[in-house]
Design an enzyme around this catalytic site. Structure first.
Site, mmCIF file in Angstrom:
data_model
loop_
_atom_site.group_PDB
_atom_site.id
_atom_site.type_symbol
_atom_site.label_atom_id
_atom_site.label_comp_id
_atom_site.label_asym_id
_atom_site.label_seq_id
_atom_site.Cartn_x
_atom_site.Cartn_y
_atom_site.Cartn_z
ATOM 1 N N THR A 154 0.839 -1.202 0.000
ATOM 2 C CA THR A 154 0.000 0.000 0.000
ATOM 3 C C THR A 154 0.865 1.239 0.000
ATOM 4 O OG1 THR A 154 -1.800 -1.051 1.139
ATOM 5 C CG2 THR A 154 -1.626 1.304 1.454
ATOM 6 N N VAL A 183 -13.227 -4.275 1.743
ATOM 7 C CA VAL A 183 -12.638 -2.933 1.723
ATOM 8 C C VAL A 183 -11.925 -2.718 3.053
ATOM 9 C CG1 VAL A 183 -13.108 -0.462 1.593
ATOM 10 C CG2 VAL A 183 -14.417 -2.047 0.168
ATOM 11 N N GLY A 184 -10.706 -2.212 2.990
ATOM 12 C CA GLY A 184 -9.932 -1.963 4.211
ATOM 13 C C GLY A 184 -10.023 -0.518 4.656
ATOM 14 N N GLY A 205 -1.257 -1.141 6.787
ATOM 15 C CA GLY A 205 -1.289 -2.332 7.644
ATOM 16 C C GLY A 205 -2.644 -2.995 7.517
HETATM 17 N N1 ASP Z 1 -4.235 -1.035 4.714
HETATM 18 C C1 ASP Z 1 -4.396 -1.844 3.549
HETATM 19 C C2 ASP Z 1 -5.700 -2.595 3.642
HETATM 20 O O1 ASP Z 1 -6.037 -3.101 4.694
HETATM 21 C C3 ASP Z 1 -3.303 -2.832 3.312
HETATM 22 C C4 ASP Z 1 -1.880 -2.295 3.503
HETATM 23 O O2 ASP Z 1 -1.655 -1.255 4.072
HETATM 24 O O3 ASP Z 1 -0.955 -2.989 3.015
HETATM 25 O O4 ASP Z 1 -6.357 -2.724 2.648
#
Ligand code: ASP
Length: 295
Positions: A154, A183-184, A205
């Site tokens: 990300t 969805v994050g 994260g």
């Molecule tokens: N925060 C992102 C998600 O949960 C993933 C990442 O930061 O690598 O979609």
């Protein structure tokens, strides 16, 4: 404490050592992209978009072209841009078939009556954006950056201009092997990124856990309460770990040009370019305990 300032992260996680070099190389290039946009007269939003768009299109980070596929093998993307001056934002989630959700997020913020679109109907907004000429499409799904522009994890950035205006972004393909439609935190205001007139933050994260502590907003609040961005980043990560036991990382920058970062994951590539823009500071932010476990 030099302005203007661009700070970029390339994602916190269990990076393989050989991939980290690539991560650091690309966050550094992205910081230069954002900084040169500012130097050519671009706004903080132009610079934050250009910087993030570069990372989406480079194919080496978990965003845009380089995103991790979902369980159906599709690149299903989330992104957000925040304008600290008036605390407005644009977000897009679970979109398929485009490379640069960050430009669509900005279009949603600037040109629609809404702040957040998702899925197939977000693609209709993308088509509207192209047909209105807000951004030019280079090839299908790939857009040109804001016109002041010359041109696996990300990504996110914070840009602060000489007057202390702040913009923050996040863009991602999400966590490994995610279910379609998941969805994050990245497009969720206050979780994946946040900015106001005092400070901005961008997180990375496990989104399910980042959303529980609204990590970016929480961290910015620490700066508003008097902590330095570096103290606030560390405090934000402490609270995150206490409440969730999970892994994340965060970058922070305030209107005075002070900046900070922290992660409790194995590593997070970071690049900072400030002041006259001659020297980019790029490094891997590491969690020392995790590094020791590995060796
Ligand atoms: N925060 C992102 C998600 O949960 C993933 C990442 O930061 O690598 O979609």
């Amino acid at each position: 404490m030099d302005l203007p300032l661009v700070i970029v992260h390339g994602g916190a996680g269990s990076w393989k050592d050989e991939r980290l070099k690539v991560g650091v190389e690309y966050v550094e290039k992205a910081a230069r992209e954002g900084f040169s946009c500012l130097e050519r007269g671009g706004s903080v939003l132009d610079a934050a978009e250009a910087c993030t768009l570069f990372m989406e299109s480079c194919g080496e980070l978990n965003a845009g072209r380089g995103a991790r596929p979902n369980r159906d093998g599709e690149l299903e993307l989330d992104a957000m841009i925040v304008n600290g001056a008036d605390i407005t934002f644009g977000s897009v989630a679970a979109i398929i078939g485009i490379e640069n959700p960050i430009s669509l997020a900005r279009y949603i913020m600037e040109r629609t009556d809404y702040s957040f679109f998702a899925g197939g109907n977000a693609h209709r907004i993308y088509e509207q954006m192209i047909s209105e000429g807000y951004r030019e499409e280079k090839t299908q799904g790939v857009v040109m950056g804001p016109h002041v522009s010359s041109t696996s994890d990300t990504v996110g950035c914070i840009v602060v201009d000489k007057s202390g205006n702040i913009a923050a972004t996040s863009s991602t393909g999400g966590i490994p092997n995610k279910a379609p439609g998941r969805v994050g935190d990245s497009p969720v205001m206050g979780a994946g990124a946040y900015a106001n007139q005092c400070c901005g933050a961008s997180a990375t994260g496990y989104g399910e856990h980042i959303m529980r502590v609204v990590l970016s907003r929480t961290t910015v609040l620490y700066v508003e309460e008097g902590q330095s961005p570096m103290q606030a980043a560390k405090r934000g990560m402490e609270i995150f770990e206490q409440k969730t036991g999970s892994e994340a990382g965060i970058i922070v920058a305030d209107a005075k040009g002070r900046w900070g970062y922290a992660t409790n994951a194995k590593a997070m590539p970071v690049a900072v370019l400030a002041g006259n823009g001659l020297k980019v500071t790029s490094f891997t932010c590491v969690n020392e305990e995790k590094q020791q476990e590995e060796t």
